[in-house]
Motif scaffolding. Structure first.
Motif, PDB file in Angstrom:
ATOM      1  N   LEU A 172       0.822  -1.209   0.000  1.00 22.58           N
ATOM      2  CA  LEU A 172       0.000   0.000   0.000  1.00 22.58           C
ATOM      3  C   LEU A 172       0.857   1.260   0.000  1.00 22.58           C
ATOM      4  O   LEU A 172       0.534   2.239  -0.685  1.00 22.58           O
ATOM      5  CB  LEU A 172      -0.948  -0.007   1.197  1.00 22.58           C
ATOM      6  CG  LEU A 172      -2.079  -1.035   1.111  1.00 22.58           C
ATOM      7  CD1 LEU A 172      -2.809  -1.135   2.433  1.00 22.58           C
ATOM      8  CD2 LEU A 172      -3.036  -0.698  -0.021  1.00 22.58           C
ATOM      9  N   TYR A 173       1.951   1.258   0.754  1.00 23.23           N
ATOM     10  CA  TYR A 173       2.862   2.409   0.744  1.00 23.23           C
ATOM     11  C   TYR A 173       3.400   2.656  -0.654  1.00 23.23           C
ATOM     12  O   TYR A 173       3.439   3.803  -1.121  1.00 23.23           O
ATOM     13  CB  TYR A 173       4.034   2.192   1.711  1.00 23.23           C
ATOM     14  CG  TYR A 173       3.837   2.885   3.029  1.00 23.23           C
ATOM     15  CD1 TYR A 173       4.297   4.161   3.261  1.00 23.23           C
ATOM     16  CD2 TYR A 173       3.160   2.253   4.053  1.00 23.23           C
ATOM     17  CE1 TYR A 173       4.103   4.794   4.460  1.00 23.23           C
ATOM     18  CE2 TYR A 173       2.958   2.864   5.262  1.00 23.23           C
ATOM     19  CZ  TYR A 173       3.435   4.141   5.462  1.00 23.23           C
ATOM     20  OH  TYR A 173       3.230   4.771   6.664  1.00 23.23           O
ATOM     21  N   LEU A 174       3.817   1.609  -1.324  1.00 23.75           N
ATOM     22  CA  LEU A 174       4.344   1.779  -2.681  1.00 23.75           C
ATOM     23  C   LEU A 174       3.284   2.336  -3.623  1.00 23.75           C
ATOM     24  O   LEU A 174       3.567   3.234  -4.420  1.00 23.75           O
ATOM     25  CB  LEU A 174       4.880   0.452  -3.216  1.00 23.75           C
ATOM     26  CG  LEU A 174       6.214   0.000  -2.661  1.00 23.75           C
ATOM     27  CD1 LEU A 174       6.554  -1.406  -3.153  1.00 23.75           C
ATOM     28  CD2 LEU A 174       7.327   0.963  -3.040  1.00 23.75           C
ATOM     29  N   LYS A 175       2.053   1.826  -3.533  1.00 26.04           N
ATOM     30  CA  LYS A 175       0.972   2.293  -4.402  1.00 26.04           C
ATOM     31  C   LYS A 175       0.582   3.739  -4.109  1.00 26.04           C
ATOM     32  O   LYS A 175       0.376   4.529  -5.028  1.00 26.04           O
ATOM     33  CB  LYS A 175      -0.265   1.415  -4.246  1.00 26.04           C
ATOM     34  CG  LYS A 175      -0.165   0.087  -4.926  1.00 26.04           C
ATOM     35  CD  LYS A 175      -1.472  -0.669  -4.763  1.00 26.04           C
ATOM     36  CE  LYS A 175      -1.409  -2.010  -5.451  1.00 26.04           C
ATOM     37  NZ  LYS A 175      -2.675  -2.742  -5.322  1.00 26.04           N
ATOM     38  N   LEU A 176       0.444   4.066  -2.838  1.00 23.41           N
ATOM     39  CA  LEU A 176      -0.086   5.377  -2.454  1.00 23.41           C
ATOM     40  C   LEU A 176       0.956   6.475  -2.358  1.00 23.41           C
ATOM     41  O   LEU A 176       0.688   7.619  -2.708  1.00 23.41           O
ATOM     42  CB  LEU A 176      -0.825   5.262  -1.122  1.00 23.41           C
ATOM     43  CG  LEU A 176      -2.037   4.346  -1.123  1.00 23.41           C
ATOM     44  CD1 LEU A 176      -2.573   4.175   0.293  1.00 23.41           C
ATOM     45  CD2 LEU A 176      -3.124   4.883  -2.035  1.00 23.41           C
ATOM     46  N   TYR A 177       2.128   6.146  -1.862  1.00 25.32           N
ATOM     47  CA  TYR A 177       3.136   7.173  -1.577  1.00 25.32           C
ATOM     48  C   TYR A 177       4.370   7.079  -2.463  1.00 25.32           C
ATOM     49  O   TYR A 177       5.267   7.898  -2.355  1.00 25.32           O
ATOM     50  CB  TYR A 177       3.552   7.101  -0.104  1.00 25.32           C
ATOM     51  CG  TYR A 177       2.375   7.232   0.832  1.00 25.32           C
ATOM     52  CD1 TYR A 177       1.624   8.392   0.880  1.00 25.32           C
ATOM     53  CD2 TYR A 177       2.006   6.179   1.652  1.00 25.32           C
ATOM     54  CE1 TYR A 177       0.528   8.506   1.722  1.00 25.32           C
ATOM     55  CE2 TYR A 177       0.921   6.282   2.508  1.00 25.32           C
ATOM     56  CZ  TYR A 177       0.187   7.444   2.535  1.00 25.32           C
ATOM     57  OH  TYR A 177      -0.889   7.552   3.365  1.00 25.32           O
ATOM     58  N   LYS A 178       4.436   6.051  -3.299  1.00 25.69           N
ATOM     59  CA  LYS A 178       5.559   5.854  -4.220  1.00 25.69           C
ATOM     60  C   LYS A 178       6.899   5.778  -3.491  1.00 25.69           C
ATOM     61  O   LYS A 178       7.918   6.263  -3.955  1.00 25.69           O
ATOM     62  CB  LYS A 178       5.621   6.974  -5.275  1.00 25.69           C
ATOM     63  CG  LYS A 178       4.327   7.237  -6.000  1.00 25.69           C
ATOM     64  CD  LYS A 178       3.891   6.054  -6.814  1.00 25.69           C
ATOM     65  CE  LYS A 178       2.671   6.413  -7.639  1.00 25.69           C
ATOM     66  NZ  LYS A 178       1.577   5.533  -7.512  1.00 25.69           N
TER      67      LYS A 178
END
Length: 86
Positions: free
Chosen positions: A17-23
């Motif tokens: 989720l961090y990768l998807k939302l915050y790159k």
């Protein structure tokens, strides 16, 4: 919400989720995602966390059966159209 709704019934890891939302990668300390989930639950009236569950040690689960059919159809249609994640 779309990051979770598009994978309804599957636990989404905090890292994913961090990768998807915050790159960016999750550093193990940041609570930004937890706060965002909390605000989302309040906005959606999910005070008892029955719709978006915390799976301790793993991440978050969007419980497909806890939502009405119309909501699920709209969420998945939006996700497939590439609308921004909320």
């Amino acid at each position: 919400a779309l990051a979770l709704a598009s994978k309804a019934g599957e636990v989404q890891s905090r890292e994913n989720l961090y990768l998807k939302l915050y790159k960016r990668e999750y550093d193990g300390l940041d609570r930004t995602l937890d706060v965002r989930i909390s605000h989302l639950r309040k906005k959606l009236g999910d005070a008892d966390a029955s719709r978006i569950r915390t799976v301790w040690g793993h991440g978050y689960l969007f419980v497909a059966d806890a939502w009405g059919e119309e909501f699920k159809r709209n969420a998945l249609a939006s996700a497939s159209q590439g609308l921004p994640h909320a």
